[in-house]
Design a protein around this motif. Structure first.
Motif, PDB file in Angstrom:
ATOM      1  N   ALA A   1      -4.605 -54.763  26.102  1.00 57.69           N
ATOM      2  CA  ALA A   1      -4.854 -53.568  25.964  1.00 57.69           C
ATOM      3  C   ALA A   1      -6.446 -52.939  26.303  1.00 57.69           C
ATOM      4  O   ALA A   1      -6.499 -51.533  26.616  1.00 57.69           O
ATOM      5  CB  ALA A   1      -4.412 -52.916  24.657  1.00 57.69           C
ATOM      6  N   SER A   2      -7.104 -53.816  26.186  1.00 57.09           N
ATOM      7  CA  SER A   2      -8.498 -53.460  26.761  1.00 57.09           C
ATOM      8  C   SER A   2      -8.804 -53.429  27.932  1.00 57.09           C
ATOM      9  O   SER A   2      -9.778 -53.127  28.608  1.00 57.09           O
ATOM     10  CB  SER A   2      -9.752 -54.339  26.039  1.00 57.09           C
ATOM     11  OG  SER A   2      -9.700 -55.611  26.576  1.00 57.09           O
TER      12      SER A   2
ATOM     13  N   VAL B   1      -1.477 -48.358  27.928  1.00 57.53           N
ATOM     14  CA  VAL B   1      -1.711 -48.217  26.617  1.00 57.53           C
ATOM     15  C   VAL B   1      -0.785 -47.258  25.745  1.00 57.53           C
ATOM     16  O   VAL B   1      -0.142 -47.721  24.790  1.00 57.53           O
ATOM     17  CB  VAL B   1      -3.072 -48.005  26.233  1.00 57.53           C
ATOM     18  CG1 VAL B   1      -3.229 -47.768  24.628  1.00 57.53           C
ATOM     19  CG2 VAL B   1      -4.007 -49.011  26.820  1.00 57.53           C
ATOM     20  N   GLU B   2      -0.614 -46.139  26.118  1.00 60.40           N
ATOM     21  CA  GLU B   2       0.213 -45.158  25.614  1.00 60.40           C
ATOM     22  C   GLU B   2       1.795 -45.806  25.275  1.00 60.40           C
ATOM     23  O   GLU B   2       2.281 -45.617  24.286  1.00 60.40           O
ATOM     24  CB  GLU B   2       0.469 -43.929  26.455  1.00 60.40           C
ATOM     25  CG  GLU B   2      -0.829 -42.913  26.171  1.00 60.40           C
ATOM     26  CD  GLU B   2      -2.161 -43.496  26.784  1.00 60.40           C
ATOM     27  OE1 GLU B   2      -2.131 -44.193  27.682  1.00 60.40           O
ATOM     28  OE2 GLU B   2      -3.211 -43.209  26.413  1.00 60.40           O
TER      29      GLU B   2
ATOM     30  N   MET C   1       1.581 -48.153  22.677  1.00 58.85           N
ATOM     31  CA  MET C   1       1.699 -47.681  21.081  1.00 58.85           C
ATOM     32  C   MET C   1       3.067 -47.086  20.934  1.00 58.85           C
ATOM     33  O   MET C   1       3.528 -47.062  19.832  1.00 58.85           O
ATOM     34  CB  MET C   1       0.707 -46.536  21.483  1.00 58.85           C
ATOM     35  CG  MET C   1      -0.786 -47.236  21.426  1.00 58.85           C
ATOM     36  SD  MET C   1      -2.109 -45.832  21.443  1.00 58.85           S
ATOM     37  CE  MET C   1      -1.769 -45.103  19.922  1.00 58.85           C
TER      38      MET C   1
ATOM     39  N   GLU D   1      -2.407 -46.420  15.595  1.00 59.08           N
ATOM     40  CA  GLU D   1      -3.846 -46.205  16.330  1.00 59.08           C
ATOM     41  C   GLU D   1      -3.773 -46.976  17.570  1.00 59.08           C
ATOM     42  O   GLU D   1      -3.185 -47.646  17.918  1.00 59.08           O
ATOM     43  CB  GLU D   1      -5.031 -46.099  15.407  1.00 59.08           C
ATOM     44  CG  GLU D   1      -5.206 -47.618  14.924  1.00 59.08           C
ATOM     45  CD  GLU D   1      -6.579 -47.778  14.185  1.00 59.08           C
ATOM     46  OE1 GLU D   1      -7.701 -47.864  14.396  1.00 59.08           O
ATOM     47  OE2 GLU D   1      -6.292 -47.534  12.804  1.00 59.08           O
ATOM     48  N   ARG D   2      -4.965 -46.406  18.470  1.00 59.08           N
ATOM     49  CA  ARG D   2      -5.080 -46.965  19.613  1.00 59.08           C
ATOM     50  C   ARG D   2      -5.618 -48.327  19.549  1.00 59.08           C
ATOM     51  O   ARG D   2      -6.687 -48.576  18.670  1.00 59.08           O
ATOM     52  CB  ARG D   2      -6.013 -46.166  20.287  1.00 59.08           C
ATOM     53  CG  ARG D   2      -6.128 -46.201  22.106  1.00 59.08           C
ATOM     54  CD  ARG D   2      -6.838 -45.360  22.716  1.00 59.08           C
ATOM     55  NE  ARG D   2      -7.091 -45.506  23.988  1.00 59.08           N
ATOM     56  CZ  ARG D   2      -6.171 -45.061  25.203  1.00 59.08           C
ATOM     57  NH1 ARG D   2      -4.999 -44.442  24.618  1.00 59.08           N
ATOM     58  NH2 ARG D   2      -6.186 -45.360  26.187  1.00 59.08           N
TER      59      ARG D   2
ATOM     60  N   SER E   1      -7.830 -51.499  19.647  1.00 59.69           N
ATOM     61  CA  SER E   1      -9.570 -51.667  19.708  1.00 59.69           C
ATOM     62  C   SER E   1      -9.812 -52.897  19.196  1.00 59.69           C
ATOM     63  O   SER E   1      -9.081 -53.393  18.650  1.00 59.69           O
ATOM     64  CB  SER E   1     -10.154 -50.438  19.114  1.00 59.69           C
ATOM     65  OG  SER E   1      -9.954 -50.696  17.704  1.00 59.69           O
TER      66      SER E   1
END
Length: 248
Positions: free
Chosen positions: A84-85, A91-92, A95, A102-103, A105
């Motif tokens: 995801a990084s 990513v959306e 999620m 949350e996103r 990280s």
């Protein structure tokens, strides 16, 4: 004596798209019961792998593990957090699909993994081992491999903080790739269609995961992410030498 192992993780542990490291782990002991480094008895691994899971998702499903605590717990999580990084990762969609609050990280990953280990330590007496991540892709200087290395460093930090075993899978796979000196095939994010394509080749065309990997010039994976038997063997070895050979 049977050693009960709970193997926690994502699709690499679920082993629908990956070679099955749990089976390889069991086989290492069945085929070599008198090896001096192996304790007497058998190992019985139980699979707690869910496709696409992030560390946050794993944290939500620990009840099943702590309700019937095993002797040994292994945790192999973070590949999806690391993916995801990377640029180009959806990513959306992830999620939404995985109901992430949350996103993803690096900081959130480390907090979630720390919470996983804290609960396992508080509610079980198991020996716990955190595996560093399999190498993403096979260009060691590429962004994907560097991401898996960065997340592996975080895993090492969590293991040290909570005083549990750190199992250096990423380091083993890095050595293997350096030795193999594979062709510089650029990392491509595995889309759902690509993953299903591998599954179709494997189940419908009866191609082994190793054949699929070889045709693509990949040494440890079928698609830069999911493991072929060579990659999965390194996972089994990391668990075996890091946790099981310590038992008596």
């Amino acid at each position: 004596m049977t050693t009960r192992i709970a193997c926690l993780g994502d699709s690499i542990t679920r082993a629908q798209f990956s070679a099955d490291y749990l089976a390889l782990l069991g086989r290492r002991h069945r085929h070599d019961p008198h090896h001096r480094s192996h304790p007497p008895g058998d190992v019985h691994p139980t699979r707690f792998g869910v496709n696409g899971d992030f560390a946050h998702n794993l944290l939500q499903r620990l009840d099943a593990v702590v309700t019937n605590p095993p002797d040994v717990i292994t945790v192999l999580i973070g590949t999806n957090d690391a993916r995801a990084s990377l640029p180009g990762y959806p990513v959306e969609q992830a999620m939404k699909r995985k109901q992430l609050p949350e996103r993803p990280s690096p900081d959130w990953f480390q907090r979630c993994l720390s919470d996983v280990v804290a609960r396992l330590r508080a509610e079980t007496d198991a020996r716990i081992g955190l595996l560093s991540l399999p190498v993403l892709g096979q260009q060691l200087d590429g962004a994907a491999a560097q991401a898996s290395q960065a997340y592996s460093r975080m895993i090492a930090e969590v293991a040290a903080t909570h005083e549990v075993s750190y199992l250096p899978l990423h380091e083993r796979q890095t050595e293997e790739l350096r030795r193999a000196d594979p062709p510089p095939i650029p990392y491509r994010e595995a889309t759902p269609a690509a993953v299903i394509g591998v599954l179709a080749q494997h189940t419908l065309l009866r191609r082994s995961l190793d054949t699929i990997a070889r045709r693509r010039g990949l040494v440890l994976t079928t698609d830069h992410i999911h493991q072929n038997s060579r990659g999965a063997t390194l996972i089994a070895e990391a668990i075996d030498t890091g946790l099981l050979t310590q038992s008596t």
